[in-house]
Design a protein around this motif. Sequence first.
Motif, PDB file in Angstrom:
ATOM      1  N   MET A   1     -34.728  -9.737 -40.355  1.00 45.31           N
ATOM      2  CA  MET A   1     -34.797 -10.787 -39.342  1.00 45.31           C
ATOM      3  C   MET A   1     -36.254 -10.351 -38.716  1.00 45.31           C
ATOM      4  O   MET A   1     -36.556  -9.240 -38.458  1.00 45.31           O
ATOM      5  CB  MET A   1     -33.575 -10.281 -38.481  1.00 45.31           C
ATOM      6  CG  MET A   1     -33.872 -11.345 -37.102  1.00 45.31           C
ATOM      7  SD  MET A   1     -32.185 -10.843 -36.101  1.00 45.31           S
ATOM      8  CE  MET A   1     -33.024 -11.729 -34.585  1.00 45.31           C
ATOM      9  N   SER A   2     -37.069 -11.411 -38.624  1.00 48.21           N
ATOM     10  CA  SER A   2     -38.367 -10.952 -38.462  1.00 48.21           C
ATOM     11  C   SER A   2     -38.631 -11.196 -36.765  1.00 48.21           C
ATOM     12  O   SER A   2     -37.800 -12.060 -35.896  1.00 48.21           O
ATOM     13  CB  SER A   2     -39.267 -12.038 -38.701  1.00 48.21           C
ATOM     14  OG  SER A   2     -39.171 -13.387 -38.607  1.00 48.21           O
ATOM     15  N   ARG A   3     -39.140 -10.372 -36.031  1.00 49.89           N
ATOM     16  CA  ARG A   3     -39.574 -10.550 -34.596  1.00 49.89           C
ATOM     17  C   ARG A   3     -40.477 -11.542 -34.350  1.00 49.89           C
ATOM     18  O   ARG A   3     -41.552 -11.718 -35.171  1.00 49.89           O
ATOM     19  CB  ARG A   3     -40.105  -9.126 -34.164  1.00 49.89           C
ATOM     20  CG  ARG A   3     -39.106  -7.964 -34.346  1.00 49.89           C
ATOM     21  CD  ARG A   3     -39.576  -6.745 -33.700  1.00 49.89           C
ATOM     22  NE  ARG A   3     -38.928  -6.804 -32.409  1.00 49.89           N
ATOM     23  CZ  ARG A   3     -39.372  -6.301 -31.064  1.00 49.89           C
ATOM     24  NH1 ARG A   3     -40.466  -5.840 -31.025  1.00 49.89           N
ATOM     25  NH2 ARG A   3     -38.537  -6.175 -30.016  1.00 49.89           N
TER      26      ARG A   3
ATOM     27  N   TYR B   1     -45.268  -2.500 -22.184  1.00 49.68           N
ATOM     28  CA  TYR B   1     -45.488  -3.590 -21.402  1.00 49.68           C
ATOM     29  C   TYR B   1     -46.929  -3.933 -21.634  1.00 49.68           C
ATOM     30  O   TYR B   1     -47.322  -5.081 -21.305  1.00 49.68           O
ATOM     31  CB  TYR B   1     -45.322  -3.003 -19.867  1.00 49.68           C
ATOM     32  CG  TYR B   1     -44.061  -2.787 -19.172  1.00 49.68           C
ATOM     33  CD1 TYR B   1     -43.034  -4.087 -19.801  1.00 49.68           C
ATOM     34  CD2 TYR B   1     -43.471  -2.094 -18.212  1.00 49.68           C
ATOM     35  CE1 TYR B   1     -41.592  -4.155 -18.945  1.00 49.68           C
ATOM     36  CE2 TYR B   1     -42.368  -2.079 -17.598  1.00 49.68           C
ATOM     37  CZ  TYR B   1     -41.336  -2.995 -18.296  1.00 49.68           C
ATOM     38  OH  TYR B   1     -39.991  -3.001 -17.553  1.00 49.68           O
ATOM     39  N   GLU B   2     -47.805  -2.641 -21.534  1.00 50.88           N
ATOM     40  CA  GLU B   2     -49.084  -2.895 -21.950  1.00 50.88           C
ATOM     41  C   GLU B   2     -49.279  -3.702 -23.048  1.00 50.88           C
ATOM     42  O   GLU B   2     -50.509  -4.246 -23.233  1.00 50.88           O
ATOM     43  CB  GLU B   2     -50.000  -1.398 -21.760  1.00 50.88           C
ATOM     44  CG  GLU B   2     -49.957  -0.965 -20.745  1.00 50.88           C
ATOM     45  CD  GLU B   2     -50.696   0.340 -20.489  1.00 50.88           C
ATOM     46  OE1 GLU B   2     -50.955   0.883 -21.549  1.00 50.88           O
ATOM     47  OE2 GLU B   2     -50.883   0.973 -19.375  1.00 50.88           O
ATOM     48  N   LYS B   3     -48.604  -3.599 -24.204  1.00 54.94           N
ATOM     49  CA  LYS B   3     -48.991  -4.276 -25.427  1.00 54.94           C
ATOM     50  C   LYS B   3     -48.473  -5.535 -25.281  1.00 54.94           C
ATOM     51  O   LYS B   3     -48.757  -6.471 -26.181  1.00 54.94           O
ATOM     52  CB  LYS B   3     -48.281  -3.538 -26.722  1.00 54.94           C
ATOM     53  CG  LYS B   3     -48.949  -2.221 -26.925  1.00 54.94           C
ATOM     54  CD  LYS B   3     -48.203  -1.613 -28.134  1.00 54.94           C
ATOM     55  CE  LYS B   3     -48.765  -0.458 -28.550  1.00 54.94           C
ATOM     56  NZ  LYS B   3     -47.902   0.329 -29.495  1.00 54.94           N
ATOM     57  N   GLY B   4     -47.520  -6.010 -24.541  1.00 61.32           N
ATOM     58  CA  GLY B   4     -47.096  -7.340 -24.209  1.00 61.32           C
ATOM     59  C   GLY B   4     -45.649  -7.532 -25.060  1.00 61.32           C
ATOM     60  O   GLY B   4     -45.312  -8.618 -25.120  1.00 61.32           O
ATOM     61  N   SER B   5     -45.219  -6.526 -25.735  1.00 60.30           N
ATOM     62  CA  SER B   5     -44.090  -6.419 -26.635  1.00 60.30           C
ATOM     63  C   SER B   5     -42.963  -6.715 -25.838  1.00 60.30           C
ATOM     64  O   SER B   5     -41.663  -7.136 -26.365  1.00 60.30           O
ATOM     65  CB  SER B   5     -44.026  -5.348 -27.608  1.00 60.30           C
ATOM     66  OG  SER B   5     -44.042  -4.102 -26.925  1.00 60.30           O
ATOM     67  N   ASN B   6     -42.869  -6.214 -24.656  1.00 58.50           N
ATOM     68  CA  ASN B   6     -41.816  -6.177 -23.586  1.00 58.50           C
ATOM     69  C   ASN B   6     -42.413  -7.080 -22.337  1.00 58.50           C
ATOM     70  O   ASN B   6     -43.317  -6.552 -21.960  1.00 58.50           O
ATOM     71  CB  ASN B   6     -41.209  -4.911 -23.126  1.00 58.50           C
ATOM     72  CG  ASN B   6     -40.253  -4.170 -24.100  1.00 58.50           C
ATOM     73  OD1 ASN B   6     -39.981  -4.761 -25.529  1.00 58.50           O
ATOM     74  ND2 ASN B   6     -39.412  -3.228 -23.680  1.00 58.50           N
ATOM     75  N   ARG B   7     -41.706  -7.864 -22.021  1.00 52.36           N
ATOM     76  CA  ARG B   7     -41.873  -8.542 -20.793  1.00 52.36           C
ATOM     77  C   ARG B   7     -41.888  -7.975 -19.417  1.00 52.36           C
ATOM     78  O   ARG B   7     -41.091  -7.237 -19.372  1.00 52.36           O
ATOM     79  CB  ARG B   7     -41.482  -9.967 -20.477  1.00 52.36           C
ATOM     80  CG  ARG B   7     -41.793 -10.974 -21.744  1.00 52.36           C
ATOM     81  CD  ARG B   7     -41.074 -12.442 -21.449  1.00 52.36           C
ATOM     82  NE  ARG B   7     -41.493 -13.361 -22.318  1.00 52.36           N
ATOM     83  CZ  ARG B   7     -40.850 -14.373 -22.646  1.00 52.36           C
ATOM     84  NH1 ARG B   7     -40.029 -14.663 -22.059  1.00 52.36           N
ATOM     85  NH2 ARG B   7     -41.552 -15.144 -23.522  1.00 52.36           N
ATOM     86  N   VAL B   8     -42.373  -7.903 -18.641  1.00 56.57           N
ATOM     87  CA  VAL B   8     -42.791  -7.309 -17.050  1.00 56.57           C
ATOM     88  C   VAL B   8     -41.751  -8.403 -16.268  1.00 56.57           C
ATOM     89  O   VAL B   8     -42.491  -9.299 -16.345  1.00 56.57           O
ATOM     90  CB  VAL B   8     -43.880  -6.970 -16.771  1.00 56.57           C
ATOM     91  CG1 VAL B   8     -43.746  -6.255 -15.411  1.00 56.57           C
ATOM     92  CG2 VAL B   8     -44.678  -6.136 -17.691  1.00 56.57           C
ATOM     93  N   GLY B   9     -40.806  -8.066 -15.762  1.00 56.59           N
ATOM     94  CA  GLY B   9     -40.134  -9.059 -14.794  1.00 56.59           C
ATOM     95  C   GLY B   9     -40.804  -8.823 -13.404  1.00 56.59           C
ATOM     96  O   GLY B   9     -41.627  -8.107 -13.001  1.00 56.59           O
TER      97      GLY B   9
END
Length: 144
Positions: A1-3, A45-53
Amino acid sequence: MSRKPPNPVDIHVGGRIRMRRMLIGMSQEKLGESLELTFQQVQKYEKGSNRVGASRLYQIAQVLGVPVSYFYEGLEAASTADEGPDTGFDFELLSTTEGIQLNAAFFSISDPSLRKRLLDLIKLLANREEIDSPLEQASALASD
């Protein structure tokens, strides 16, 4: 499964978090401690791979001493960069270690005339680099 690749807005906001953190000399670990997160989460967060709420972004803004709107500055220009004329301004460069160090060093020069002279030198070097490009050299040889 690709991200799925990160959303460009998340990448921009993350880059702004990184840029501000580095400008004030704060480590990922210190920011993480202030937010009760691991430095790995700050990295994501800094890479944008996780969203910041929204509530987390508000906390980050408080810790970094900026308004929440700071993280969205330049977003319009970044999103229309492909559509409009090339301004020669690279927002991504500002969030790199070198870009942040260059910016901090440049503005640490207190003499405005010295900053102007340095800027003139950089422009001169940039123009020289264009002239020295292989394509320019080939054009110059062909016209001789």
